[in-house]
Design a protein around this motif. Structure first.
Motif, PDB file in Angstrom:
ATOM      1  N   LYS A  32      -9.147  -6.096   0.647  1.00 21.15           N
ATOM      2  CA  LYS A  32      -9.951  -6.136  -0.574  1.00 21.15           C
ATOM      3  C   LYS A  32      -9.050  -6.201  -1.808  1.00 21.15           C
ATOM      4  CE  LYS A  32     -14.146  -4.014   1.137  1.00 21.15           C
ATOM      5  NZ  LYS A  32     -15.058  -5.117   1.172  1.00 21.15           N
ATOM      6  N   THR A  33      -7.908  -5.512  -1.767  1.00 20.98           N
ATOM      7  CA  THR A  33      -6.955  -5.556  -2.874  1.00 20.98           C
ATOM      8  C   THR A  33      -6.409  -6.972  -3.036  1.00 20.98           C
ATOM      9  OG1 THR A  33      -6.337  -3.255  -2.473  1.00 20.98           O
ATOM     10  CG2 THR A  33      -4.826  -4.567  -3.791  1.00 20.98           C
ATOM     11  N   SER A  34      -6.094  -7.611  -1.922  1.00 20.73           N
ATOM     12  CA  SER A  34      -5.600  -8.995  -1.972  1.00 20.73           C
ATOM     13  C   SER A  34      -6.677  -9.930  -2.525  1.00 20.73           C
ATOM     14  CB  SER A  34      -5.187  -9.463  -0.583  1.00 20.73           C
ATOM     15  OG  SER A  34      -4.065  -8.751  -0.144  1.00 20.73           O
ATOM     16  N   GLU A  35      -7.927  -9.739  -2.078  1.00 15.41           N
ATOM     17  CA  GLU A  35      -9.022 -10.564  -2.572  1.00 15.41           C
ATOM     18  C   GLU A  35      -9.217 -10.364  -4.077  1.00 15.41           C
ATOM     19  OE1 GLU A  35     -12.468  -9.575  -0.258  1.00 15.41           O
ATOM     20  OE2 GLU A  35     -11.651 -10.459   1.576  1.00 15.41           O
ATOM     21  N   LEU A  36      -9.169  -9.090  -4.492  1.00  9.39           N
ATOM     22  CA  LEU A  36      -9.319  -8.781  -5.916  1.00  9.39           C
ATOM     23  C   LEU A  36      -8.184  -9.412  -6.723  1.00  9.39           C
ATOM     24  CD1 LEU A  36     -10.851  -7.329  -8.140  1.00  9.39           C
ATOM     25  CD2 LEU A  36      -9.459  -5.298  -7.688  1.00  9.39           C
ATOM     26  N   LYS A  37      -6.981  -9.339  -6.167  1.00 13.25           N
ATOM     27  CA  LYS A  37      -5.819  -9.940  -6.830  1.00 13.25           C
ATOM     28  C   LYS A  37      -6.036 -11.447  -6.982  1.00 13.25           C
ATOM     29  CE  LYS A  37      -0.883 -10.663  -6.164  1.00 13.25           C
ATOM     30  NZ  LYS A  37       0.246 -10.512  -5.258  1.00 13.25           N
ATOM     31  N   GLU A  38      -6.532 -12.081  -5.949  1.00 10.72           N
ATOM     32  CA  GLU A  38      -6.777 -13.524  -5.973  1.00 10.72           C
ATOM     33  C   GLU A  38      -7.872 -13.861  -6.991  1.00 10.72           C
ATOM     34  OE1 GLU A  38      -5.564 -17.088  -5.215  1.00 10.72           O
ATOM     35  OE2 GLU A  38      -4.630 -15.370  -4.249  1.00 10.72           O
ATOM     36  N   GLU A  39      -8.948 -13.062  -6.995  1.00  9.54           N
ATOM     37  CA  GLU A  39     -10.026 -13.282  -7.954  1.00  9.54           C
ATOM     38  C   GLU A  39      -9.526 -13.099  -9.383  1.00  9.54           C
ATOM     39  OE1 GLU A  39     -13.529 -10.966  -7.123  1.00  9.54           O
ATOM     40  OE2 GLU A  39     -13.633 -11.678  -5.060  1.00  9.54           O
ATOM     41  N   CYS A  40      -8.681 -12.089  -9.586  1.00  9.66           N
ATOM     42  CA  CYS A  40      -8.116 -11.852 -10.926  1.00  9.66           C
ATOM     43  C   CYS A  40      -7.258 -13.039 -11.356  1.00  9.66           C
ATOM     44  CB  CYS A  40      -7.275 -10.574 -10.952  1.00  9.66           C
ATOM     45  SG  CYS A  40      -8.284  -9.079 -10.914  1.00  9.66           S
ATOM     46  N   LYS A  41      -6.481 -13.574 -10.422  1.00  7.48           N
ATOM     47  CA  LYS A  41      -5.635 -14.736 -10.729  1.00  7.48           C
ATOM     48  C   LYS A  41      -6.519 -15.918 -11.120  1.00  7.48           C
ATOM     49  CE  LYS A  41      -2.070 -17.714  -8.745  1.00  7.48           C
ATOM     50  NZ  LYS A  41      -2.698 -18.931  -9.198  1.00  7.48           N
TER      51      LYS A  41
END
Length: 135
Positions: A32-41
């Motif tokens: 979920k952290t990786s997904e959030l990071k990707e969404e933030c990018k």
């Protein structure tokens, strides 16, 4: 039912990922952290694109405002020139009217002088005729 034994590493806060590396975060939290990071990018990229678009729009509006201001100045200049030309024509018309009045007065003086000279000529012709008849 057989109860599953609790993983002592999980209880201590350690987990293994898909590559069997030891991690401190739960795999689900890590994902979920990786997904959030990707969404933030993606969000930051979209904001950057938005800023670029807005910047272009502002630049274009500024350019249009400058052009409108230039056209406004041209229109004001043309209007002032037109007023100036109208005043010059009015002054020229007044000068011409004054000249016409002056020439009419001169014509009247010439007419009166002509009548006076015609009368003198007529009297002199009469005198000459009488002088010739007396001889």
């Amino acid at each position: 039912p057989v109860a599953m034994a609790k993983d002592p590493l999980a209880e201590a806060g350690f987990y293994f990922d898909e590559l069997n590396k030891l991690r401190v975060l739960e795999p689900e939290v890590s994902q979920k952290t990786s997904e959030l990071k990707e969404e933030c990018k993606e969000f930051v990229d979209k904001i950057g694109q938005f800023q670029k678009t807005v910047g272009g729009l502002i630049e274009m509006v500024d350019e249009l405002a400058k052009e409108a201001e230039m056209e406004k100045m041209k229109a004001i200049g043309a209007r002032n020139l037109l007023k100036s030309v109208a005043k010059q024509r009015e002054a020229q018309q007044q000068q011409l009217q004054a000249l016409i009045a002056e020439k009419k007065m001169q014509l009247e003086r010439y007419r009166i002088e002509y009548e006076a000279l015609s009368k003198v000529e007529s009297e002199q012709n009469e005198f000459i005729d009488q002088f010739i008849l007396q001889k």
